[in-house]
Each structure stands twice: as C-alpha cells, then as structure tokens.
Write a protein that holds these residues in place. Structure first.
Motif, PDB file in Angstrom:
ATOM      1  N   THR A 193       7.382  -0.670  -7.555  1.00 33.78           N
ATOM      2  CA  THR A 193       7.074  -1.617  -6.479  1.00 33.78           C
ATOM      3  C   THR A 193       7.156  -3.052  -6.990  1.00 33.78           C
ATOM      4  O   THR A 193       7.690  -3.936  -6.308  1.00 33.78           O
ATOM      5  N   VAL A 194       6.654  -3.272  -8.191  1.00 37.28           N
ATOM      6  CA  VAL A 194       6.698  -4.605  -8.800  1.00 37.28           C
ATOM      7  C   VAL A 194       8.133  -4.973  -9.177  1.00 37.28           C
ATOM      8  O   VAL A 194       8.628  -6.043  -8.827  1.00 37.28           O
ATOM      9  N   THR A 237       3.686   2.055  -9.018  1.00 37.57           N
ATOM     10  CA  THR A 237       3.308   0.636  -9.051  1.00 37.57           C
ATOM     11  C   THR A 237       4.397  -0.176  -9.744  1.00 37.57           C
ATOM     12  O   THR A 237       4.815  -1.230  -9.242  1.00 37.57           O
ATOM     13  N   TYR A 269       0.874  -1.176   0.000  1.00 40.24           N
ATOM     14  CA  TYR A 269       0.000   0.000   0.000  1.00 40.24           C
ATOM     15  C   TYR A 269       0.905   1.218   0.000  1.00 40.24           C
ATOM     16  O   TYR A 269       1.760   1.351   0.872  1.00 40.24           O
ATOM     17  N   VAL A 282      -2.224   2.290  -4.655  1.00 36.54           N
ATOM     18  CA  VAL A 282      -1.589   3.602  -4.561  1.00 36.54           C
ATOM     19  C   VAL A 282      -2.677   4.635  -4.296  1.00 36.54           C
ATOM     20  O   VAL A 282      -3.646   4.726  -5.057  1.00 36.54           O
ATOM     21  N   THR A 332      -1.185  -4.221  -5.592  1.00 38.76           N
ATOM     22  CA  THR A 332      -0.547  -2.961  -5.220  1.00 38.76           C
ATOM     23  C   THR A 332      -1.556  -1.820  -5.280  1.00 38.76           C
ATOM     24  O   THR A 332      -2.161  -1.576  -6.321  1.00 38.76           O
ATOM     25  N   ARG A 384       1.554  -6.865  -8.909  1.00 35.23           N
ATOM     26  CA  ARG A 384       0.903  -5.680  -9.468  1.00 35.23           C
ATOM     27  C   ARG A 384      -0.573  -5.624  -9.083  1.00 35.23           C
ATOM     28  O   ARG A 384      -1.088  -4.574  -8.697  1.00 35.23           O
ATOM     29  N   GLU A 385      -1.242  -6.765  -9.177  1.00 33.49           N
ATOM     30  CA  GLU A 385      -2.698  -6.784  -8.951  1.00 33.49           C
ATOM     31  C   GLU A 385      -3.083  -6.547  -7.489  1.00 33.49           C
ATOM     32  O   GLU A 385      -4.262  -6.346  -7.189  1.00 33.49           O
ATOM     33  N   LYS A 402       6.780  -7.193  -5.793  1.00 31.96           N
ATOM     34  CA  LYS A 402       5.401  -7.307  -5.309  1.00 31.96           C
ATOM     35  C   LYS A 402       4.450  -7.560  -6.469  1.00 31.96           C
ATOM     36  O   LYS A 402       4.762  -7.298  -7.629  1.00 31.96           O
ATOM     37  N   ALA A 422       0.966   7.209 -10.374  1.00 31.81           N
ATOM     38  CA  ALA A 422       0.543   5.957  -9.728  1.00 31.81           C
ATOM     39  C   ALA A 422       1.062   4.752 -10.503  1.00 31.81           C
ATOM     40  O   ALA A 422       1.530   3.770  -9.911  1.00 31.81           O
ATOM     41  N   ALA A 423       1.010   4.816 -11.822  1.00 33.31           N
ATOM     42  CA  ALA A 423       1.517   3.714 -12.647  1.00 33.31           C
ATOM     43  C   ALA A 423       3.030   3.552 -12.475  1.00 33.31           C
ATOM     44  O   ALA A 423       3.529   2.421 -12.374  1.00 33.31           O
TER      45      ALA A 423
END
Length: 131
Positions: free
Chosen positions: A27-28, A24, A3, A40, A38, A35-36, A33, A20-21
């Motif tokens: 993070t991936v 994300t 999160y 933001v 995650t 993607r589905e 992590k 946000a993209a």
C-alpha cells in the motif's frame, strides 16, 4: 489513510502479522499511502464456510477477498492495477493453493465521505491549501 480488510479461509496456519506487514508495504510502495495511517484488519474464516460457484473449496485449497479503501482520485489506473496484481500475488504466497476466484477490490469513497480522527479527507485537503 487506507483501510484494508482481508477475509480468508485456509486449511493451513497463516502468519497474519507477516501478511499485514506485506499488505501495508504494498500500500505504501505502490499506492503512495502513509504507513502510519494504514490499517489492516484480517478475519480468518472456516474453510467449511467458503464456497466458490456454490461448491466448497477443494481439499487443501484457500480462498480470500481483500478490500481496500482509498480516497477517490488519489491514484492512477496503473497504480491500482499494480496493487491488485501484487496483492493477489502476496495472498497466493501466504495462502496455500489460493483459488483463482479470490478477489482484490479497491473502493474509492469521495474525500467528503470519509476520514479519520473526526475529520474528512476533504477538510484535510482544504486546510492544507494556501488560500
């Protein structure tokens, strides 16, 4: 199941969907992590309400704080450092004249202290093990 919560103040319009993209993707790619899972959340704040060292931002300057929650013990120090560097760089690209006192913070709650869909990460881990 990370999160991310970004609070920022900027004198310019910010393409929040693009940001946000980007967050994300980092993070991936850097923390491994899903993607589905995650999430933001982005909260714009007025520049007039952002202070550093007790002083208002300079004209044209932006400020930001990005907090991310990931399960304790799921990433190495090197992965976390790489994420902090890349996330700050992404914020600096998206926000004009980003004040250096803008922060990226990783919070690592224990697996038994958070989850999604009503199940803790600890439960998911135990359930995945062949006993």
């Amino acid at each position: 199941m990370p999160y991310l919560k970004l609070a920022y103040a900027s004198p310019a319009a910010v393409a929040t969907a693009d940001l946000a993209a980007t967050l994300t993707g980092l993070t991936v790619d850097l923390l491994g992590k899903k993607r589905e899972l995650t999430v933001v959340a982005i909260e714009p704040l007025p520049v007039s309400g952002w202070f550093v060292g007790g002083a208002a931002l300079e004209a044209g300057e932006s400020g930001a704080v990005l907090e991310i929650r990931i399960t304790e013990g799921t990433n190495t120090k090197a992965q976390k450092a790489a994420f902090i560097r890349a996330a700050f760089d992404a914020l600096a690209t998206a926000l004009p004249r980003l004040n250096p006192a803008s922060y990226v913070t990783l919070h690592e709650p224990p697996a038994d202290a958070w989850g999604y869909s009503g199940k803790t990460q600890e439960y998911r881990f135990i359930r995945s093990q062949i006993l």
